[in-house]
Enzyme design. Structure first.
Site, PDB file in Angstrom:
ATOM      1  CB  SER A 199      61.846   0.147  11.214  1.00 51.93           C
ATOM      2  OG  SER A 199      61.441   1.222  10.380  1.00 51.93           O
TER       3      SER A 199
ATOM      4  CE1 TYR B  67      57.105   8.471  15.295  1.00 53.65           C
ATOM      5  CE2 TYR B  67      58.893   7.533  13.995  1.00 53.65           C
ATOM      6  CZ  TYR B  67      57.588   7.492  14.445  1.00 53.65           C
ATOM      7  OH  TYR B  67      56.762   6.479  14.049  1.00 53.65           O
TER       8      TYR B  67
ATOM      9  CE  LYS C 299      56.018   4.637  17.441  1.00 52.94           C
ATOM     10  NZ  LYS C 299      54.558   4.672  17.689  1.00 52.94           N
TER      11      LYS C 299
ATOM     12  CG  ASN D 296      59.614   3.100   5.488  1.00 54.28           C
ATOM     13  OD1 ASN D 296      60.546   2.487   5.982  1.00 54.28           O
ATOM     14  ND2 ASN D 296      59.604   4.421   5.369  1.00 54.28           N
ATOM     15  CB  VAL D 297      52.741   1.180   7.116  1.00 58.68           C
ATOM     16  CG1 VAL D 297      51.384   0.583   6.729  1.00 58.68           C
ATOM     17  CG2 VAL D 297      53.395   0.348   8.220  1.00 58.68           C
TER      18      VAL D 297
ATOM     19  CB  VAL E 121      57.966   8.490   0.555  1.00 55.41           C
ATOM     20  CG1 VAL E 121      58.168   6.982   0.491  1.00 55.41           C
ATOM     21  CG2 VAL E 121      58.582   9.163  -0.656  1.00 55.41           C
TER      22      VAL E 121
END
Length: 250
Positions: free
Chosen positions: A55, A78, A82, A107-108, A122
């Site tokens: 994302s 980054y 991607k 944010n898996v 996080v």
């Protein structure tokens, strides 16, 4: 890749800060290696390659939720890497007829995410600090938001992308479709863990996105995708796994 039907390309150096500090190394892992995989998959005539997109390619687009038709605006090496790799996937589909699908992750989190890694998400870092009774660090004011996605969603979406009709050549968000601030996340986790510490606030990190939320209507339409675990339940499962793993290590 001989005798392989489907390739699930999940490998990367998934770190915005590292890509800012060392863009050459992350480019080799995220772009050059992805091209190698695509060439090998083409030559082996596999049925389909599913690529783990990010994302971060959306950048700070002001419109929420973010859908796949939006123009990308990467803020870090980054994110750009991607994006380049997913465009390579689409090019290989058009040019060579290799079926590819990009599943863009948001944010898996979930069990077995290593909190000792500097590239961890996080949530695992927060849980690790709270269980230890130490203060986790929040970069910025903590009001930036994320579409935190339990790992079970990702597994389901990727497996569906292997065989879904009409998915080849597409970029598809795989996420929850909601968003929560880091401050609210911290409060939830502190309650679950039963800790009484406060976070440490630090300067915002270069390349970080302010807000992130996915439009998952395309995933529903093409993949038959539907989030299957609530965010709160996902947090509870993750905290429970971390506590169990700490007991095992002890």
């Amino acid at each position: 890749m001989n005798d392989i039907d489907y390739v699930l390309h999940q490998a990367a150096i998934p770190s915005v800060p590292r890509s800012v500090q060392d863009p050459i190394t992350s480019n080799r892992a995220n772009v050059d290696a992805s091209l190698n995989i695509l060439v090998a998959a083409r030559d082996a005539r596999i049925k389909r390659l599913v690529y783990a997109g990010s994302s971060s390619a959306y950048g700070n687009t002001p419109t929420l939720p973010k859908d796949e038709s939006m123009a990308p605006a990467p803020l870090s090496p980054y994110a750009l890497q991607k994006l380049v790799a997913e465009q390579y996937c689409q090019m290989f589909t058009r040019l060579y007829g290799l079926e590819t699908v990009t599943t863009r992750y948001f944010n898996v989190f979930g069990p077995r995410q290593d909190p000792s890694s500097p590239y961890s998400g996080v949530i695992s870092l927060f849980i690790s600090a709270l269980v230890d009774g130490s203060q986790p660090t929040i970069y910025g004011d903590g009001e930036h938001t994320r579409d935190f996605t339990f790992v079970a969603y990702v597994v389901d979406g990727v497996l569906r992308a292997c065989t879904a009709e009409g998915a080849s050549g597409e970029v598809i968000n795989v996420a929850t479709g909601g968003r929560i601030s880091l401050n609210t996340l911290f409060t939830h986790l502190r309650t679950l863990v039963g800790a009484r510490v406060e976070p440490i606030y630090a300067d915002p990190r270069a390349g970080d996105v302010k807000d992130s939320q996915a439009d998952i209507s395309k995933a529903r339409r093409i993949l038959g995708y539907q989030p299957i675990v609530s965010f709160e339940d996902g947090l509870q499962r993750t905290v429970a796994w971390y506590r169990a793993s700490q007991v095992t290590l002890a």
